[in-house]
Design an enzyme around this catalytic site. Structure first.
Site, PDB file in Angstrom:
ATOM      1  N   GLU A 198      48.879  24.919  30.301  1.00 41.49           N
ATOM      2  CA  GLU A 198      48.669  26.327  29.983  1.00 41.49           C
ATOM      3  C   GLU A 198      48.389  26.568  28.504  1.00 41.49           C
ATOM      4  OE1 GLU A 198      52.029  28.460  31.600  1.00 41.49           O
ATOM      5  OE2 GLU A 198      51.117  28.467  33.588  1.00 41.49           O
ATOM      6  N   GLU A 236      49.812  25.751  40.236  1.00 37.99           N
ATOM      7  CA  GLU A 236      51.245  26.068  40.219  1.00 37.99           C
ATOM      8  C   GLU A 236      51.470  27.380  40.948  1.00 37.99           C
ATOM      9  OE1 GLU A 236      53.355  26.486  36.531  1.00 37.99           O
ATOM     10  OE2 GLU A 236      52.444  24.702  35.681  1.00 37.99           O
TER      11      GLU A 236
HETATM   12  C1  GAL Z   1      54.287  28.191  34.277  1.00 46.47           C
HETATM   13  C2  GAL Z   1      54.469  26.902  33.502  1.00 46.47           C
HETATM   14  C3  GAL Z   1      55.534  26.030  34.129  1.00 46.47           C
HETATM   15  C4  GAL Z   1      56.770  26.853  34.390  1.00 46.47           C
HETATM   16  C5  GAL Z   1      56.408  28.024  35.264  1.00 46.47           C
HETATM   17  C6  GAL Z   1      57.569  28.894  35.598  1.00 46.47           C
HETATM   18  O1  GAL Z   1      53.591  29.153  33.578  1.00 46.47           O
HETATM   19  O2  GAL Z   1      53.267  26.166  33.453  1.00 46.47           O
HETATM   20  O3  GAL Z   1      55.822  24.954  33.255  1.00 46.47           O
HETATM   21  O4  GAL Z   1      57.291  27.300  33.182  1.00 46.47           O
HETATM   22  O5  GAL Z   1      55.474  28.820  34.583  1.00 46.47           O
HETATM   23  O6  GAL Z   1      57.190  29.968  36.433  1.00 46.47           O
END
Ligand code: GAL
Length: 666
Positions: free
Chosen positions: A153, A312
């Site tokens: 990110e 994710e």
């Molecule tokens: C994302 C991030 C992850 C984790 C996740 C939590 O934005 O890439 O590492 O922090 O959020 O929701």
């Protein structure tokens, strides 16, 4: 050029972030057995493991990662191997204090969280390349390696001296000379004229409002700088094995100084992270919008179509400020399959196993603190089985005849200080249009300005504030080729430097729309203006003078009583609509249904009841997601791929359930 993908034969990827560095080897073996049971076939590894890989400068400890990759390979699970550069270890920060980021008000941050580096600092860039090189040298040909996942990110900024020097260099390539910069930033205002490049700095904390041109260019500079941090890693990973695709996961939101459409040119697949912030049906609306955004970047941003992947998502809770909201059974599956319906090449979670400590110890996980004997693990396993039944269907093109324009820089510019109202929000306005269409059952593409609009009967510009001459030409061509257009307030008001286009708003599109806007009347947060055609307007209103357009709905009350609020201008066989306020949701839905209907756009599944999301794809699949808690009957014919049942004219989708019908070809 062949498209590099981490899967074969249209298999959908399934898995998530796995952090074996947090656990002893016996847990790895248990994890891998559970992954196999859940149908997982791709895991992101090593994303925050820098201090386990390089505990001291130049001393690498990779044996554990060798074992992890070998273990995955022996189980038939592939790795999205991450470079760990989003979280430098403490030794790095202490050794290179000049590479720690500085905030706009001059505070130098320190380590103790993640992302604490300045991506313009040479020491950081050197260290990031070094660790990436070490991983490339060791693993580029490892049989488990399916995908390189660079960093995590990208989205940080900084105001340190390295940044300032880099910003100046960037500006000298953007502008021919200092006069051009002065002109673009309108430095005649408040005596800001620069007579030497050395006077130009980053938009640090200052006495009162900052210069909008400077703030906008600073965002663009960061987008390019972060992109170069990505591409230099990508290039060395690619050089080590050109057959392995490379990407980085996008974080969404207009606070991110990243122009994702431009970045799409540099990735082998677009990867997004998506965490809805709404807890009601808004979460499903946001999911559909995020997926359509990703599809637009993948299809149009890259200059060549590349696949996209949900990299994710949360296996359980939705996080809002102040509270985590548990997802009801079935909701995670619907969110996941909504992404797949809209073209994602799979489903990935953050995170596989919940850690015992660390800042995100209570973030949801497939294997939670309670273990794997949980409803979340069972739902994840069922999803794995469902994705298995959809093998051969990725990545699928979606049928859509509406295009919503989305432009990172317009979002940034609307957030500038000194706008007529706070809270102006291009992504929010794009989402509002998308939501209205979603409720009307109409699928939309979300596209960057300039994207080919071959299949689009209707183009929507939602508060698309900035309009370069190229963007104006693009819109004109669409209309002159017979396409319909809907433009909302604050679109086309400024040029690409955020300088206002004169002669009445919206300077870029007045003639197409047949209107001239004389002045703005921003509304208070709790203010609503009745509209003569029904419903109310919020957030914004304007003095609109028709100049060829007909009034469809007028303001009914207040200072604008009787004046046009929504207009329509005939251009050839098409209409160019102007919406000078934000209609309430119901009114917007009705309006967009009418506008789409006149443009010849039909819902994805006419006859699908309200609360059932339908996505029809060019590969003959019809996805039906029932977001209600009642069974819903939907007209369909073909084979339900999830149950294997024949569908003969009508299908009942279970409460909160999903069906994927391979439609009969007539
Ligand atoms: C994302 C991030 C992850 C984790 C996740 C939590 O934005 O890439 O590492 O922090 O959020 O929701």
């Amino acid at each position: 050029m062949t498209t590099k993908t981490p899967w074969n034969d249209g298999r959908l990827c399934y898995g998530g972030d796995w952090n074996p560095e947090q656990w002893p080897p016996e847990v790895w073996r248990e994890d891998v057995a559970l992954m196999r049971a859940a149908g997982v076939d791709l895991v992101t590894v090593g994303v925050f493991a820098w201090s386990r890989l390089e505990p001291e400068p130049g001393r690498y400890t990779l044996d554990w990662l060798d074992d992890v990759l070998d273990l995955l390979h022996s189980a038939g699970i592939r790795a999205a191997l991450a470079t760990p550069t989003a979280s430098p270890p403490p030794w790095f920060s202490l050794r290179h204090p000049d590479a720690l980021p500085v905030t706009a008000d001059g505070v130098r941050l320190t380590h103790g969280s993640r992302d604490t580096y300045c991506a313009a600092a040479p020491a950081y860039r050197d260290a990031a390349r070094s660790i990436a090189e070490v991983l490339a040298a060791r693993y580029a040909h490892h049989p488990a390696l399916a995908l390189w996942h660079v960093h995590n990110e990208y989205g940080t900024t900084c105001h340190c001296p390295h940044t300032e020097a880099a910003f100046r260099r960037w500006l000298t390539t953007r502008y021919d000379d200092l006069d051009a910069l002065n002109d673009a930033w309108v430095t005649t205002f408040w005596s800001q004229y620069y007579s030497d490049w050395a006077q130009v700095g980053t938009p640090r904390a200052t006495q009162y409002l900052a210069n909008p041109g400077q703030v906008l260019d600073f965002r663009r500079f960061w987008s390019d700088t972060l992109l170069s941090a990505y591409t230099e890693q990508r290039d060395l990973l690619r050089a080590a094995n050109p057959a392995v695709p490379v990407t980085t996961n996008y974080v969404l939101g207009d606070w991110v100084p990243v122009d994702h459409a431009r970045w799409a040119r540099e990735v082998d697949l677009v990867a997004i992270d998506h965490y809805p912030s709404a807890t009601d049906l808004g979460a499903e609306e946001q999911t559909a919008f995020a997926a359509d955004l990703a599809r637009g970047w993948a299809r149009h941003g890259a200059g060549r179509p590349v696949p996209w992947l949900l990299m994710e998502s949360a296996p359980n809770q939705i996080h809002t400020a102040g509270r985590m909201h548990t997802k009801k059974p079935g909701r995670m599956t619907r969110h996941s399959l909504a992404h797949v319906a809209r073209g994602s090449a799979g489903v990935m979670f953050f995170q596989w196993r919940a850690p015992v400590g660390g800042a995100e110890r209570f973030h949801s996980a497939v294997v939670s603190h309670a273990g794997a004997d949980t409803r979340v693990f069972r739902e994840a396993s069922n999803l794995g089985a469902a994705l298995g039944r959809l093998a051969g269907t990725a990545p699928g093109r979606v049928q859509a005849a509406v295009a919503i324009a989305y432009d990172a820089a317009s979002g940034w510019a609307l957030r500038h200080p000194g706008m007529p109202r706070d809270g102006l929000d291009h992504p929010g306005e794009a989402a509002a249009v998308h939501r209205a269409l979603w409720h009307a059952g109409v699928t939309a593409d979300v596209v960057p300005p300039g994207a080919p609009l071959d299949g689009a009967r209707l183009l929507v510009l939602p508060a698309l504030y900035l309009a370069s001459d190229a963007t104006v030409d693009w819109v004109r061509r669409h209309v002159h080729d017979g396409g319909h257009l809907l433009v909302t307030w604050l679109s086309g008001v400024a040029d690409e430097h955020a300088r206002v286009r004169l002669g009445g708003y919206p300077g870029a599109y007045r003639d197409l729309l047949g209107v001239r806007v004389e002045e703005f009347h921003p509304l208070a947060d709790d203010e609503h203006v009745p509209l003569s055609g029904g419903g109310t307007g919020r957030i914004w209103s304007e003095t609109v003078h028709p100049a060829g357009a007909e009034t469809i709905s007028a303001y009914a009350g207040g200072v604008l009583d009787g004046r046009p609020a929504i207009t329509r201008h005939r251009v050839g066989d098409a209409y160019a609509w102007y919406v000078s306020t934000r209609p309430d949701d119901g009114t917007y839905r009705r309006l967009l249904t009418e506008v789409a209907g006149l443009a010849g756009v039909v819902p994805a599944c006419p006859g699908a009841p309200s609360g059932v999301e339908a996505v029809r794809r060019q590969d003959g699949l019809l996805y039906l997601l029932n977001h209600t808690d009642r069974p819903q009957r939907v007209p369909a014919a073909g084979l339900d791929l999830l149950t294997g049942a024949t569908v003969d004219g009508e299908l009942t989708v279970a409460p909160g359930g999903v069906a994927v019908v391979r439609e009969e070809t007539p």
